[in-house]
Design an enzyme around this catalytic site. Structure first.
Site, PDB file in Angstrom:
ATOM      1  N   HIS A   1       0.841  -1.209   0.000  1.00 50.53           N
ATOM      2  CA  HIS A   1       0.000   0.000   0.000  1.00 50.53           C
ATOM      3  C   HIS A   1       0.876   1.258   0.000  1.00 50.53           C
ATOM      4  O   HIS A   1       1.948   1.266   0.607  1.00 50.53           O
ATOM      5  CB  HIS A   1      -0.888   0.051   1.247  1.00 50.53           C
ATOM      6  CG  HIS A   1      -1.762  -1.146   1.419  1.00 50.53           C
ATOM      7  ND1 HIS A   1      -2.640  -1.581   0.452  1.00 50.53           N
ATOM      8  CD2 HIS A   1      -1.901  -2.016   2.452  1.00 50.53           C
ATOM      9  CE1 HIS A   1      -3.276  -2.654   0.880  1.00 50.53           C
ATOM     10  NE2 HIS A   1      -2.836  -2.944   2.084  1.00 50.53           N
TER      11      HIS A   1
ATOM     12  N   GLU B   1      -2.316  -0.240   7.944  1.00 46.28           N
ATOM     13  CA  GLU B   1      -3.278  -1.186   8.491  1.00 46.28           C
ATOM     14  C   GLU B   1      -2.598  -2.080   9.516  1.00 46.28           C
ATOM     15  O   GLU B   1      -1.361  -2.092   9.633  1.00 46.28           O
ATOM     16  CB  GLU B   1      -3.914  -2.028   7.375  1.00 46.28           C
ATOM     17  CG  GLU B   1      -2.951  -2.964   6.675  1.00 46.28           C
ATOM     18  CD  GLU B   1      -3.584  -3.686   5.478  1.00 46.28           C
ATOM     19  OE1 GLU B   1      -4.497  -3.125   4.853  1.00 46.28           O
ATOM     20  OE2 GLU B   1      -3.136  -4.806   5.167  1.00 46.28           O
TER      21      GLU B   1
ATOM     22  N   HIS C   1       3.106  -7.582   1.735  1.00 47.68           N
ATOM     23  CA  HIS C   1       2.351  -8.443   2.653  1.00 47.68           C
ATOM     24  C   HIS C   1       1.312  -9.270   1.911  1.00 47.68           C
ATOM     25  O   HIS C   1       0.887  -8.919   0.810  1.00 47.68           O
ATOM     26  CB  HIS C   1       1.658  -7.600   3.737  1.00 47.68           C
ATOM     27  CG  HIS C   1       0.648  -6.647   3.192  1.00 47.68           C
ATOM     28  ND1 HIS C   1       0.992  -5.425   2.640  1.00 47.68           N
ATOM     29  CD2 HIS C   1      -0.711  -6.714   3.091  1.00 47.68           C
ATOM     30  CE1 HIS C   1      -0.100  -4.794   2.240  1.00 47.68           C
ATOM     31  NE2 HIS C   1      -1.147  -5.565   2.493  1.00 47.68           N
TER      32      HIS C   1
ATOM     33  N   ARG D   1      -1.067  -4.589  -6.405  1.00 48.06           N
ATOM     34  CA  ARG D   1      -0.818  -6.030  -6.472  1.00 48.06           C
ATOM     35  C   ARG D   1       0.539  -6.267  -7.136  1.00 48.06           C
ATOM     36  O   ARG D   1       0.749  -5.853  -8.278  1.00 48.06           O
ATOM     37  CB  ARG D   1      -1.943  -6.664  -7.304  1.00 48.06           C
ATOM     38  CG  ARG D   1      -2.430  -7.982  -6.747  1.00 48.06           C
ATOM     39  CD  ARG D   1      -3.593  -8.529  -7.554  1.00 48.06           C
ATOM     40  NE  ARG D   1      -4.874  -8.134  -7.003  1.00 48.06           N
ATOM     41  CZ  ARG D   1      -5.895  -7.681  -7.708  1.00 48.06           C
ATOM     42  NH1 ARG D   1      -5.810  -7.568  -9.005  1.00 48.06           N
ATOM     43  NH2 ARG D   1      -7.017  -7.353  -7.112  1.00 48.06           N
TER      44      ARG D   1
END
Length: 311
Positions: A98, A116, A173, A193
Protein backbone atom coordinates in the site's frame (compact mmCIF):
# COMPACT_ATOMS: atom_id res chain seq x y z
CA UNK A 1 -26.70 14.90 22.87
CA UNK A 2 -27.59 11.38 21.73
CA UNK A 3 -25.41 9.00 23.77
CA UNK A 4 -26.79 5.73 22.38
CA UNK A 5 -24.49 2.97 21.21
CA UNK A 6 -24.39 3.05 17.40
CA UNK A 7 -24.64 -0.52 16.03
CA UNK A 8 -23.82 -1.05 12.34
CA UNK A 9 -25.01 -3.51 9.70
CA UNK A 10 -21.80 -4.53 7.93
CA UNK A 11 -21.12 -4.90 4.21
CA UNK A 12 -19.74 -8.28 3.05
CA UNK A 13 -17.81 -8.89 -0.16
CA UNK A 14 -17.32 -11.81 -2.59
CA UNK A 15 -13.62 -12.50 -3.22
CA UNK A 16 -11.74 -15.03 -5.36
CA UNK A 17 -9.96 -16.25 -2.18
CA UNK A 18 -12.95 -16.02 0.24
CA UNK A 19 -14.70 -18.78 2.20
CA UNK A 20 -17.79 -19.51 4.33
CA UNK A 21 -16.74 -18.64 7.90
CA UNK A 22 -18.20 -15.12 7.92
CA UNK A 23 -21.63 -16.60 7.31
CA UNK A 24 -21.13 -19.78 9.35
CA UNK A 25 -19.32 -18.47 12.44
CA UNK A 26 -20.32 -14.80 12.57
CA UNK A 27 -23.88 -15.12 11.27
CA UNK A 28 -23.66 -12.50 8.52
CA UNK A 29 -26.54 -13.11 6.14
CA UNK A 30 -24.71 -13.35 2.84
CA UNK A 31 -24.83 -16.46 0.67
CA UNK A 32 -21.90 -18.03 -1.16
CA UNK A 33 -18.68 -19.91 -0.56
CA UNK A 34 -16.46 -16.97 -1.58
CA UNK A 35 -17.19 -14.42 1.16
CA UNK A 36 -13.81 -12.87 1.89
CA UNK A 37 -14.44 -9.67 3.83
CA UNK A 38 -16.89 -8.18 6.29
CA UNK A 39 -16.51 -4.39 6.34
CA UNK A 40 -17.79 -4.13 9.90
CA UNK A 41 -17.27 -0.40 10.48
CA UNK A 42 -16.83 1.57 7.29
CA UNK A 43 -17.94 4.83 5.71
CA UNK A 44 -15.89 4.18 2.55
CA UNK A 45 -17.80 4.45 -0.76
CA UNK A 46 -16.83 0.82 -1.59
CA UNK A 47 -18.66 -0.44 1.52
CA UNK A 48 -20.65 2.13 3.50
CA UNK A 49 -22.23 0.56 6.62
CA UNK A 50 -25.80 1.30 7.75
CA UNK A 51 -26.89 2.22 11.29
CA UNK A 52 -28.90 -0.68 12.71
CA UNK A 53 -30.72 0.97 15.62
CA UNK A 54 -31.94 4.08 17.39
CA UNK A 55 -32.56 7.63 16.21
CA UNK A 56 -30.28 7.26 13.15
CA UNK A 57 -31.50 3.83 12.02
CA UNK A 58 -31.10 3.30 8.26
CA UNK A 59 -28.60 6.13 7.86
CA UNK A 60 -25.26 5.41 6.16
CA UNK A 61 -22.22 5.91 8.37
CA UNK A 62 -20.78 8.45 5.88
CA UNK A 63 -23.99 10.51 6.18
CA UNK A 64 -23.97 10.28 9.98
CA UNK A 65 -20.34 11.48 10.00
CA UNK A 66 -21.25 14.41 7.76
CA UNK A 67 -24.52 15.48 9.44
CA UNK A 68 -23.64 14.78 13.08
CA UNK A 69 -19.94 15.58 13.58
CA UNK A 70 -20.68 16.13 17.30
CA UNK A 71 -21.12 12.34 17.71
CA UNK A 72 -17.48 11.92 16.63
CA UNK A 73 -15.91 14.71 18.66
CA UNK A 74 -16.06 17.37 15.90
CA UNK A 75 -12.68 16.22 14.58
CA UNK A 76 -12.77 18.48 11.51
CA UNK A 77 -11.57 15.55 9.34
CA UNK A 78 -13.02 15.48 5.81
CA UNK A 79 -14.02 11.78 6.02
CA UNK A 80 -14.53 9.01 8.56
CA UNK A 81 -10.89 8.03 9.12
CA UNK A 82 -10.96 4.31 9.96
CA UNK A 83 -12.19 1.04 8.49
CA UNK A 84 -12.55 -2.23 10.43
CA UNK A 85 -12.80 -5.56 8.56
CA UNK A 86 -12.95 -9.24 9.40
CA UNK A 87 -11.17 -11.24 6.69
CA UNK A 88 -11.65 -14.95 5.97
CA UNK A 89 -8.93 -16.17 3.63
CA UNK A 90 -9.80 -19.67 2.37
CA UNK A 91 -6.99 -19.31 -0.21
CA UNK A 92 -3.87 -17.13 -0.33
CA UNK A 93 -4.36 -13.43 -1.08
CA UNK A 94 -2.18 -11.75 -3.68
CA UNK A 95 1.23 -10.33 -2.70
CA UNK A 96 0.54 -6.62 -2.28
CA UNK A 97 1.72 -3.28 -0.93
CA UNK A 98 0.00 0.00 0.00
CA UNK A 99 1.11 3.61 -0.60
CA UNK A 100 1.36 6.28 2.08
CA UNK A 101 -0.82 9.42 2.21
CA UNK A 102 1.58 11.57 0.17
CA UNK A 103 1.86 9.08 -2.72
CA UNK A 104 -1.88 8.27 -2.75
CA UNK A 105 -2.84 11.94 -2.74
CA UNK A 106 -0.81 12.59 -5.91
CA UNK A 107 -1.36 9.28 -7.75
CA UNK A 108 -4.81 8.14 -6.52
CA UNK A 109 -7.10 11.19 -6.86
CA UNK A 110 -6.62 12.52 -3.34
CA UNK A 111 -7.26 9.17 -1.60
CA UNK A 112 -5.78 8.44 1.80
CA UNK A 113 -2.85 6.06 1.88
CA UNK A 114 -3.27 2.78 3.72
CA UNK A 115 -1.69 1.95 7.04
CA UNK A 116 -3.28 -1.19 8.49
CA UNK A 117 -2.86 -3.78 11.21
CA UNK A 118 -3.97 -7.37 11.74
CA UNK A 119 -5.12 -9.26 14.83
CA UNK A 120 -5.03 -13.01 14.14
CA UNK A 121 -8.31 -14.63 15.24
CA UNK A 122 -7.60 -18.11 13.92
CA UNK A 123 -5.12 -19.88 11.64
CA UNK A 124 -3.80 -23.32 10.76
CA UNK A 125 -1.08 -24.97 12.82
CA UNK A 126 2.39 -23.77 11.71
CA UNK A 127 0.70 -20.98 9.73
CA UNK A 128 2.64 -18.16 8.09
CA UNK A 129 1.97 -14.74 6.59
CA UNK A 130 3.92 -12.82 3.99
CA UNK A 131 5.35 -9.75 5.73
CA UNK A 132 8.34 -8.00 4.14
CA UNK A 133 10.79 -9.19 1.46
CA UNK A 134 14.41 -10.25 1.05
CA UNK A 135 15.78 -7.61 -1.36
CA UNK A 136 18.69 -5.61 0.08
CA UNK A 137 18.65 -2.74 -2.44
CA UNK A 138 16.13 -1.11 -4.76
CA UNK A 139 18.03 -2.51 -7.78
CA UNK A 140 17.78 -6.03 -6.37
CA UNK A 141 14.08 -5.46 -5.61
CA UNK A 142 13.39 -4.35 -9.17
CA UNK A 143 15.35 -7.28 -10.62
CA UNK A 144 13.59 -9.90 -8.43
CA UNK A 145 10.15 -8.54 -9.37
CA UNK A 146 10.83 -8.10 -13.10
CA UNK A 147 12.37 -11.60 -13.35
CA UNK A 148 9.61 -13.18 -11.22
CA UNK A 149 11.99 -14.59 -8.59
CA UNK A 150 9.13 -14.86 -6.12
CA UNK A 151 10.54 -17.63 -3.89
CA UNK A 152 13.67 -15.57 -3.35
CA UNK A 153 11.79 -12.29 -2.95
CA UNK A 154 8.91 -13.18 -0.62
CA UNK A 155 9.48 -13.43 3.15
CA UNK A 156 7.13 -15.56 5.23
CA UNK A 157 6.91 -15.34 9.00
CA UNK A 158 5.20 -17.76 11.44
CA UNK A 159 1.98 -16.71 13.23
CA UNK A 160 -0.49 -18.04 15.77
CA UNK A 161 -3.89 -16.84 17.08
CA UNK A 162 -3.53 -13.68 19.19
CA UNK A 163 -0.60 -12.34 17.14
CA UNK A 164 -0.68 -8.71 16.08
CA UNK A 165 1.02 -7.28 12.99
CA UNK A 166 1.33 -3.62 11.99
CA UNK A 167 1.53 -3.18 8.19
CA UNK A 168 3.00 0.25 7.43
CA UNK A 169 2.78 1.65 3.88
CA UNK A 170 5.59 0.20 1.77
CA UNK A 171 5.42 -3.22 3.49
CA UNK A 172 5.05 -6.20 1.15
CA UNK A 173 2.35 -8.44 2.65
CA UNK A 174 -0.19 -11.20 2.03
CA UNK A 175 -2.63 -13.20 4.11
CA UNK A 176 -2.30 -16.96 3.56
CA UNK A 177 -5.15 -19.46 3.17
CA UNK A 178 -6.73 -20.72 6.40
CA UNK A 179 -6.27 -17.42 8.26
CA UNK A 180 -9.10 -15.47 9.91
CA UNK A 181 -8.21 -11.98 11.15
CA UNK A 182 -9.53 -8.58 12.14
CA UNK A 183 -8.01 -5.65 10.27
CA UNK A 184 -8.01 -2.04 11.45
CA UNK A 185 -6.93 0.42 8.76
CA UNK A 186 -7.14 3.90 7.35
CA UNK A 187 -10.32 4.39 5.32
CA UNK A 188 -8.71 3.61 1.97
CA UNK A 189 -9.16 0.96 -0.70
CA UNK A 190 -5.83 1.48 -2.50
CA UNK A 191 -3.90 -1.75 -2.99
CA UNK A 192 -1.03 -2.39 -5.40
CA UNK A 193 -0.82 -6.03 -6.47
CA UNK A 194 2.77 -7.21 -6.96
CA UNK A 195 2.07 -10.88 -7.72
CA UNK A 196 -1.08 -13.05 -7.90
CA UNK A 197 0.28 -16.60 -8.42
CA UNK A 198 -0.79 -16.34 -12.10
CA UNK A 199 -4.42 -16.93 -11.02
CA UNK A 200 -7.32 -16.30 -13.34
CA UNK A 201 -10.51 -14.46 -12.41
CA UNK A 202 -13.31 -14.90 -15.00
CA UNK A 203 -10.72 -16.43 -17.32
CA UNK A 204 -8.29 -13.50 -17.13
CA UNK A 205 -5.32 -12.67 -14.87
CA UNK A 206 -6.12 -9.94 -12.35
CA UNK A 207 -4.43 -6.57 -12.86
CA UNK A 208 -0.94 -6.12 -11.38
CA UNK A 209 0.59 -2.77 -10.38
CA UNK A 210 4.31 -3.39 -10.86
CA UNK A 211 5.50 0.21 -11.45
CA UNK A 212 3.56 1.59 -8.48
CA UNK A 213 4.74 -1.29 -6.27
CA UNK A 214 8.39 -0.67 -7.09
CA UNK A 215 7.80 3.05 -6.37
CA UNK A 216 6.40 2.51 -2.88
CA UNK A 217 8.01 -0.67 -1.44
CA UNK A 218 10.33 0.09 1.50
CA UNK A 219 13.88 -1.28 0.98
CA UNK A 220 15.25 -2.98 2.99
CA UNK A 221 12.18 -4.37 4.80
CA UNK A 222 11.69 -4.09 8.56
CA UNK A 223 13.23 -7.11 10.34
CA UNK A 224 11.05 -10.21 10.78
CA UNK A 225 11.56 -10.08 14.58
CA UNK A 226 10.07 -6.57 14.70
CA UNK A 227 7.12 -7.42 12.47
CA UNK A 228 4.93 -9.50 14.83
CA UNK A 229 3.81 -8.87 18.42
CA UNK A 230 2.77 -12.00 20.34
CA UNK A 231 -0.08 -10.90 22.61
CA UNK A 232 -1.07 -13.07 25.54
CA UNK A 233 -4.07 -12.92 27.85
CA UNK A 234 -2.85 -10.83 30.79
CA UNK A 235 -4.24 -9.89 34.21
CA UNK A 236 -5.10 -6.50 32.80
CA UNK A 237 -8.29 -6.98 30.73
CA UNK A 238 -7.48 -4.09 28.36
CA UNK A 239 -4.23 -4.27 26.38
CA UNK A 240 -3.04 -1.55 24.01
CA UNK A 241 -1.75 -3.31 20.89
CA UNK A 242 -0.48 -0.25 19.03
CA UNK A 243 -0.56 3.52 18.95
CA UNK A 244 0.39 5.11 15.62
CA UNK A 245 -0.49 8.45 13.97
CA UNK A 246 -3.71 6.97 12.49
CA UNK A 247 -5.16 4.77 15.22
CA UNK A 248 -4.76 3.18 18.63
CA UNK A 249 -5.95 -0.43 18.88
CA UNK A 250 -6.89 -2.38 22.02
CA UNK A 251 -7.66 -6.00 22.85
CA UNK A 252 -10.33 -6.34 25.56
CA UNK A 253 -10.80 -9.71 27.25
CA UNK A 254 -13.98 -9.84 29.33
CA UNK A 255 -14.02 -12.78 31.75
CA UNK A 256 -16.71 -11.49 34.12
CA UNK A 257 -16.76 -7.71 34.37
CA UNK A 258 -14.58 -4.91 32.99
CA UNK A 259 -15.05 -1.20 33.69
CA UNK A 260 -13.56 1.54 31.60
CA UNK A 261 -14.32 5.09 30.46
CA UNK A 262 -15.00 6.35 26.93
CA UNK A 263 -13.31 9.79 26.83
CA UNK A 264 -12.08 9.68 23.18
CA UNK A 265 -13.74 11.41 20.19
CA UNK A 266 -15.28 7.98 19.45
CA UNK A 267 -14.43 4.31 20.02
CA UNK A 268 -15.02 1.49 17.52
CA UNK A 269 -15.68 -2.01 18.89
CA UNK A 270 -15.95 -5.42 17.21
CA UNK A 271 -16.94 -8.50 19.21
CA UNK A 272 -14.78 -11.34 17.90
CA UNK A 273 -15.59 -14.04 20.51
CA UNK A 274 -18.34 -14.87 22.97
CA UNK A 275 -21.16 -12.64 24.22
CA UNK A 276 -22.12 -10.33 27.06
CA UNK A 277 -23.46 -6.86 27.73
CA UNK A 278 -22.28 -3.26 27.49
CA UNK A 279 -24.10 -1.10 30.06
CA UNK A 280 -26.90 -3.67 29.93
CA UNK A 281 -27.14 -3.84 26.10
CA UNK A 282 -26.60 -7.34 24.68
CA UNK A 283 -23.48 -7.92 22.57
CA UNK A 284 -22.59 -11.07 20.62
CA UNK A 285 -19.82 -12.32 18.35
CA UNK A 286 -19.99 -10.47 15.03
CA UNK A 287 -21.42 -7.21 16.42
CA UNK A 288 -19.77 -3.95 15.32
CA UNK A 289 -20.51 -0.74 17.17
CA UNK A 290 -19.41 2.82 17.88
CA UNK A 291 -19.42 4.55 21.26
CA UNK A 292 -19.90 8.26 20.46
CA UNK A 293 -18.09 11.27 21.93
CA UNK A 294 -18.85 11.84 25.61
CA UNK A 295 -20.25 8.34 26.12
CA UNK A 296 -18.64 8.10 29.54
CA UNK A 297 -18.68 5.03 31.77
CA UNK A 298 -18.51 1.61 30.08
CA UNK A 299 -19.36 -1.57 31.97
CA UNK A 300 -18.76 -4.81 30.10
CA UNK A 301 -20.06 -8.09 31.49
CA UNK A 302 -20.00 -11.67 30.21
CA UNK A 303 -17.35 -13.73 28.45
CA UNK A 304 -16.16 -12.13 25.23
CA UNK A 305 -13.23 -10.71 23.35
CA UNK A 306 -13.45 -7.27 21.73
CA UNK A 307 -11.02 -5.46 19.45
CA UNK A 308 -11.46 -1.70 19.93
CA UNK A 309 -9.88 1.27 18.20
CA UNK A 310 -9.89 5.05 18.18
CA UNK A 311 -7.99 7.90 16.56
Amino acid sequence: MNKDIIFLNPVCTHNIWGGTRLNREFGYSIEGDDIGECWGISAHPSGDGTVRNGAFQGMKLSELWEKHPELFGNTGMDRFPLLVKIIDAKDDLSIQVHPDDAYAKVHENGSLGKTECWFILDCKENATLVVGHNAKTREELEQMIQEGKWKKFIREIPIKPGDFIQIDPGTVHAIKGGTLLLETQQSSDITYRVYDYDRLSNGKPRQLHIAQSIDVITVPAKSAENSVVHTEKKDDAIQQLIQCPYYTVYRIDVEHRVETWQDKPFVLMSVVKGEGTLNGTHLKKGDHLILPDGYGKVELQGRMQIIASTI
